[in-house]
Design a protein around this motif. Structure first.
Motif, PDB file in Angstrom:
ATOM      1  N   LYS A  42      10.419  -2.663   7.773  1.00  0.00           N
ATOM      2  CA  LYS A  42       9.086  -2.870   7.204  1.00  0.00           C
ATOM      3  C   LYS A  42       8.285  -1.570   7.071  1.00  0.00           C
ATOM      4  N   VAL A  43       8.808  -0.482   7.639  1.00  0.00           N
ATOM      5  CA  VAL A  43       8.037   0.759   7.712  1.00  0.00           C
ATOM      6  C   VAL A  43       7.624   1.280   6.325  1.00  0.00           C
ATOM      7  N   LEU A  44       8.396   0.961   5.292  1.00  0.00           N
ATOM      8  CA  LEU A  44       7.986   1.312   3.919  1.00  0.00           C
ATOM      9  C   LEU A  44       8.299   0.151   2.981  1.00  0.00           C
ATOM     10  N   PRO A  62      11.599  -0.388  16.381  1.00  0.00           N
ATOM     11  CA  PRO A  62      11.335  -0.267  17.823  1.00  0.00           C
ATOM     12  C   PRO A  62      10.927  -1.587  18.467  1.00  0.00           C
ATOM     13  N   ARG A  63      10.573  -2.576  17.654  1.00  0.00           N
ATOM     14  CA  ARG A  63      10.265  -3.896  18.254  1.00  0.00           C
ATOM     15  C   ARG A  63      11.545  -4.589  18.706  1.00  0.00           C
ATOM     16  N   ILE A  64      12.674  -4.217  18.080  1.00  0.00           N
ATOM     17  CA  ILE A  64      13.956  -4.804  18.485  1.00  0.00           C
ATOM     18  C   ILE A  64      14.665  -3.890  19.487  1.00  0.00           C
ATOM     19  N   SER A  77       0.820  -1.225   0.000  1.00  0.00           N
ATOM     20  CA  SER A  77       0.000   0.000   0.000  1.00  0.00           C
ATOM     21  C   SER A  77       0.850   1.269   0.000  1.00  0.00           C
ATOM     22  N   ASP A  78       2.050   1.184   0.586  1.00  0.00           N
ATOM     23  CA  ASP A  78       2.950   2.353   0.536  1.00  0.00           C
ATOM     24  C   ASP A  78       3.280   2.663  -0.924  1.00  0.00           C
ATOM     25  N   TYR A  79       3.555   1.599  -1.653  1.00  0.00           N
ATOM     26  CA  TYR A  79       3.908   1.747  -3.068  1.00  0.00           C
ATOM     27  C   TYR A  79       2.710   2.315  -3.845  1.00  0.00           C
TER      28      TYR A  79
HETATM   29  P1  ADP Z   1       1.588  -0.222   8.143  1.00  0.00           P
HETATM   30  O1  ADP Z   1       0.548  -1.261   8.281  1.00  0.00           O
HETATM   31  O2  ADP Z   1       1.208   1.098   8.715  1.00  0.00           O
HETATM   32  O3  ADP Z   1       2.134  -0.122   6.752  1.00  0.00           O
HETATM   33  P2  ADP Z   1       3.840  -1.847   8.922  1.00  0.00           P
HETATM   34  O4  ADP Z   1       3.624  -2.844  10.018  1.00  0.00           O
HETATM   35  O5  ADP Z   1       3.886  -2.333   7.534  1.00  0.00           O
HETATM   36  O6  ADP Z   1       2.768  -0.697   9.099  1.00  0.00           O
HETATM   37  O7  ADP Z   1       5.193  -1.032   9.197  1.00  0.00           O
HETATM   38  C1  ADP Z   1       5.372  -0.374  10.425  1.00  0.00           C
HETATM   39  C2  ADP Z   1       6.257  -1.203  11.325  1.00  0.00           C
HETATM   40  O8  ADP Z   1       7.571  -1.236  10.761  1.00  0.00           O
HETATM   41  C3  ADP Z   1       6.484  -0.640  12.693  1.00  0.00           C
HETATM   42  O9  ADP Z   1       5.463  -1.019  13.590  1.00  0.00           O
HETATM   43  C4  ADP Z   1       7.858  -1.190  13.087  1.00  0.00           C
HETATM   44  O10 ADP Z   1       7.772  -2.295  13.941  1.00  0.00           O
HETATM   45  C5  ADP Z   1       8.439  -1.670  11.771  1.00  0.00           C
HETATM   46  N1  ADP Z   1       9.784  -1.111  11.535  1.00  0.00           N
HETATM   47  C6  ADP Z   1      10.878  -1.845  11.184  1.00  0.00           C
HETATM   48  N2  ADP Z   1      11.947  -1.071  11.066  1.00  0.00           N
HETATM   49  C7  ADP Z   1      11.566   0.195  11.336  1.00  0.00           C
HETATM   50  C8  ADP Z   1      12.247   1.469  11.366  1.00  0.00           C
HETATM   51  N3  ADP Z   1      13.549   1.587  11.091  1.00  0.00           N
HETATM   52  N4  ADP Z   1      11.506   2.552  11.672  1.00  0.00           N
HETATM   53  C9  ADP Z   1      10.202   2.458  11.931  1.00  0.00           C
HETATM   54  N5  ADP Z   1       9.514   1.299  11.928  1.00  0.00           N
HETATM   55  C10 ADP Z   1      10.177   0.166  11.628  1.00  0.00           C
END
Ligand code: ADP
Ligand code: ASP
Ligand code: MG
Length: 470
Positions: A269-271, A243-245, A213-215
């Motif tokens: 995974k954020v983008l 932040p999960r790690i 969906s980001d794409y």
């Molecule tokens: P959305 O459903 O909003 O697209 P995603 O779950 O796909 O959300 O992506 C957001 C998640 O990406 C965050 O909850 C986080 O755990 C993970 N994430 C991994 N690396 C990072 C990072 N460097 N910065 C921010 N979030 C990150």
């Protein structure tokens, strides 16, 4: 004329409260922008449930997908009841939800009879969650007094037929976006478009890959010549680590397109990894913001971000990897061996995340997802059968259970000593480095490590190199 394209991820539209908050944000920004296009994901974990239903059906399990239908019906009905005041609108939304869930059950039934699920069928099935959610969100916007229409991206995003990982055909998409969205925007309508999906020129549903969906937002933002693209998610922006790690990870206020691409490619995974492509071409700033903490600015992603030489902005990890080695003393003299090696890998449809430099020069090493490793090793053994029989190549083997940890920052460019600081941090944590890899751009350094060391390595690099290095 100002145009904003905004996308809400799964958690941001994952239940009644979240959807109400997302709609408040749209209404709030509708006052400040002339035109707004909204892209939405399915509710969080819905896509997983649909994919799982189809997979289990392919293995002959009728029970799982049937209970998925019940769960999804309850979850969506609950949200509709909680949010929508008009009885007619509620009835219509429940009818649409049921209709899509019946389709899901019918597809799964066919999959069960056939005993297999094709990538094409998977795309039709896995994108149903977005179709339902877009309708609910458009209805809630209308209830709040703005004009809104739900739109299936199959009408506007034209892609090739690489099911499950489709690539948009941008010229055709631009034409469709202009024809379908421009008149709506000009009339003050807020379109709510399904993320994740598109369709071939023949109209067959495709998807842009998980997290796509980001794409979608970047594609539509570029085709609308938006001033900005915003992705609303469940964290404060792009952070120094997942932040999960690393719970104390911090938001990075500004990053460059290449820094974010590198982070996304190596597992953040954020983008979605391909999100940057459409926005780079049009130089559109992309913001990552937190739906649940909108007063935080978030992260701004632009062409050139300020970078201080030698600084690393973020660290990320991608798990589930294997390192394959083709090894032999006679290899150096054999012409074309690298080309044949990678052709054999490509024949299995496996993508090579990186080519690594190991301790010996008499080998070719590369990292691929573990899922693909069996097929790749077999293909290599077939391709190199002659060299293996002559002992020019001694063996082809895989080291499973590895992780790629990547440190990213444009300030890495031509700065000596950064690698030394990373190795210092790892050795302090007693972590062994299996191989060093060259990133696909010059703003990253990647290391191959034992998967058991993932958390320790990310934390060490984060605390010792990013935070203490500032
Ligand atoms: P959305 O459903 O909003 O697209 P995603 O779950 O796909 O959300 O992506 C957001 C998640 O990406 C965050 O909850 C986080 O755990 C993970 N994430 C991994 N690396 C990072 C990072 N460097 N910065 C921010 N979030 C990150
Ligand atoms: N719903 C899709 C997925 O879970 C797309 C997305 O969330 O971006 O992969
Ligand atoms: Mg996502």
């Amino acid at each position: 004329m100002s145009t904003l394209t905004m996308k809400f991820g799964g958690t941001s539209v994952g239940g009644a409260q979240a959807i109400a908050q997302a709609v408040r944000l749209v209404l709030d920004h509708a006052k400040r922008w002339d035109e707004i296009a909204v892209i939405v994901s399915a509710m969080n974990s819905v896509t997983d449930a649909l994919v799982n239903g189809a997979r289990t059906a392919a293995h002959g399990d009728e029970q799982s997908y049937r209970s998925t239908v019940e769960d999804l019906r309850t979850r969506h009905a609950h949200v509709i009841e909680a949010l929508i005041e008009s009885a007619d609108e509620r009835t219509e939304l429940i009818r649409i939800t049921d209709c899509h869930l019946r389709e899901f059950a019918a597809f799964c039934h066919s999959v069960m009879i056939l005993g297999e699920i094709t990538p094409r069928a998977m795309d039709t099935i896995s994108s149903l969650g977005e179709r339902i959610n877009a309708r609910i969100i458009a209805a809630l916007l209308r209830q709040n007094g703005v004009q809104s229409e739900a739109i299936d991206a199959t009408e506007i995003i034209v892609t090739d037929d690489a099911f499950q990982n489709a690539v948009p055909l941008m010229d055709l998409t631009r034409e469709r976006v202009a024809a379908r969205l421009r008149p709506l925007l000009a009339n003050g309508v807020i379109p709510v478009i399904t993320g994740f999906m598109g369709a071939t020129q023949e109209g067959v549903t495709t998807t842009l890959g998980r997290g796509g969906s980001d794409y979608s937002a970047a594609i539509i933002g570029a085709c609308l010549d938006s001033d900005e693209v915003w992705t609303w998610t469940d964290v404060d922006g792009v952070m120094t680590a997942d932040p999960r790690i690393v719970p104390h990870a911090q938001v990075i206020p500004v990053l460059s397109y290449s820094e974010v691409s590198e982070l996304a490619y190596f597992g953040a995974k954020v983008l979605h990894p391909r999100t940057m492509r459409p926005v780079i071409e049009h130089d559109i700033p992309l913001w990552v913001k937190n739906t649940f903490n909108p007063s935080c600015n978030g992260s701004r992603v632009v062409r050139e971000a300020e970078s201080i030489p030698g600084t690393i902005k973020a660290v990320t990890a991608i798990r589930g990897m294997s390192m394959v080695t083709v090894e032999g003393r006679g290899m150096l003299g054999v012409p074309g061996i690298a080309a044949r090696t990678f052709a054999a890998v490509a024949s299995q449809g496996a993508s090579v995340l990186m080519i690594v430099q190991a301790s010996s020069e008499q080998s070719i090493c590369f990292v691929i997802p573990t899922d693909a490793v069996l097929g790749v090793v077999r293909a290599l053994e077939r391709e190199l059968a002659l060299e293996l029989s002559r002992r020019d190549v001694e063996r082809v083997w895989s080291h499973d259970g590895v992780v790629i940890v990547t440190a990213v920052g444009a300030g890495l460019r031509a700065t000596p000593g950064v690698a030394a600081r990373i190795f210092g941090a790892l050795s302090k944590g007693d972590i062994n480095v299996i191989a060093i890899a060259q990133g696909s751009s010059d703003c990253s350094i990647s290391l191959v490590l034992d998967a058991n060391d993932t958390v320790a390595a990310v934390c060490q690099i984060h605390d010792e190199v990013i935070i203490n290095g500032r």
